[in-house]
Design a protein around this motif. Structure first.
Motif, mmCIF file in Angstrom:
data_model
loop_
_atom_site.group_PDB
_atom_site.id
_atom_site.type_symbol
_atom_site.label_atom_id
_atom_site.label_comp_id
_atom_site.label_asym_id
_atom_site.label_seq_id
_atom_site.Cartn_x
_atom_site.Cartn_y
_atom_site.Cartn_z
ATOM 1 N N CYS A 71 3.590 -11.183 7.269
ATOM 2 C CA CYS A 71 4.052 -9.983 6.563
ATOM 3 C C CYS A 71 4.618 -8.981 7.569
ATOM 4 C CB CYS A 71 2.889 -9.359 5.804
ATOM 5 S SG CYS A 71 3.320 -7.798 5.002
ATOM 6 N N GLU A 73 5.058 -5.910 7.042
ATOM 7 C CA GLU A 73 4.390 -4.617 6.891
ATOM 8 C C GLU A 73 3.040 -4.573 7.585
ATOM 9 O OE1 GLU A 73 5.428 -1.764 5.483
ATOM 10 O OE2 GLU A 73 7.371 -2.697 5.123
ATOM 11 N N CYS A 74 2.195 -5.595 7.312
ATOM 12 C CA CYS A 74 0.808 -5.519 7.798
ATOM 13 C C CYS A 74 0.441 -6.655 8.756
ATOM 14 C CB CYS A 74 -0.162 -5.513 6.619
ATOM 15 S SG CYS A 74 -0.328 -7.105 5.789
ATOM 16 N N CYS A 90 2.947 -10.677 0.046
ATOM 17 C CA CYS A 90 1.834 -10.646 0.995
ATOM 18 C C CYS A 90 0.501 -10.677 0.246
ATOM 19 C CB CYS A 90 1.927 -9.407 1.881
ATOM 20 S SG CYS A 90 0.572 -9.293 3.053
ATOM 21 N N CYS A 93 -1.485 -7.182 1.721
ATOM 22 C CA CYS A 93 -1.186 -5.812 1.291
ATOM 23 C C CYS A 93 -0.396 -5.753 -0.010
ATOM 24 C CB CYS A 93 -0.431 -5.059 2.392
ATOM 25 S SG CYS A 93 1.272 -5.621 2.625
ATOM 26 N N VAL A 95 2.789 -6.378 -0.630
ATOM 27 C CA VAL A 95 4.219 -6.088 -0.577
ATOM 28 C C VAL A 95 5.014 -7.338 -0.990
ATOM 29 C CG1 VAL A 95 4.683 -6.744 1.837
ATOM 30 C CG2 VAL A 95 5.995 -4.901 0.783
HETATM 31 ZN ZN LIG Z 1 1.159 -7.358 4.121
#
Ligand SMILES: [Zn+2]
Length: 128
Positions: A71, A73-74, A90, A93, A95
């Motif tokens: 991911c 983002e995380c 994901c 998280c 997303v």
């Molecule tokens: Zn994530």
């Protein structure tokens, strides 16, 4: 690099997947195998490198391992994140985005990490 923004005008560098040895690492279905072994696949990387050098834009080659499962983002990495060829959701998280966009953001961050660490970038030879 955001869509519609050229590397020579905006972004500071280009991150490319280092695909050296990918033929040994990856088992693919037949249609993808054809693409992977085709001249155009390698020619694209060589062309981007050539154009970037001419424009004075650094090229950083990064390890693409698991970039389609991580991911952006995380950083949660799991096979289940990649729910289809096109879709990424994901499991950490939540997303959701296009799988290629997520992977390109992961690769861009890896390129940034290589650049910031001052590590030597391995650029594949031109004769791939
Ligand atoms: Zn994530």
């Amino acid at each position: 690099m955001p869509p519609g923004r050229s590397a020579s005008r905006g972004a500071r560098a280009v991150a490319l997947e280092d695909l050296t040895g990918i033929r040994r690492r990856v088992r693919l279905r037949r249609p993808q195998r054809v693409t992977l072994h085709s001249w155009s696949f390698h020619q694209l990387g060589a062309f981007i490198t050539y154009k970037a050098k001419r424009a004075g834009v650094p090229v950083v080659c990064v390890d693409p391992a698991h970039s389609s499962r991580e991911c952006a983002e995380c950083s949660y990495t799991h096979k289940a994140n990649r729910i289809s060829q096109a879709s990424f959701i994901c499991q950490g998280c939540g997303v959701a985005c296009h799988a290629d966009r997520n992977a390109s953001r992961v690769l861009a961050r890896r390129g940034q990490n290589v650049w910031n660490a001052g590590r030597k970038s391995h650029v594949p030879p031109d004769n791939l």
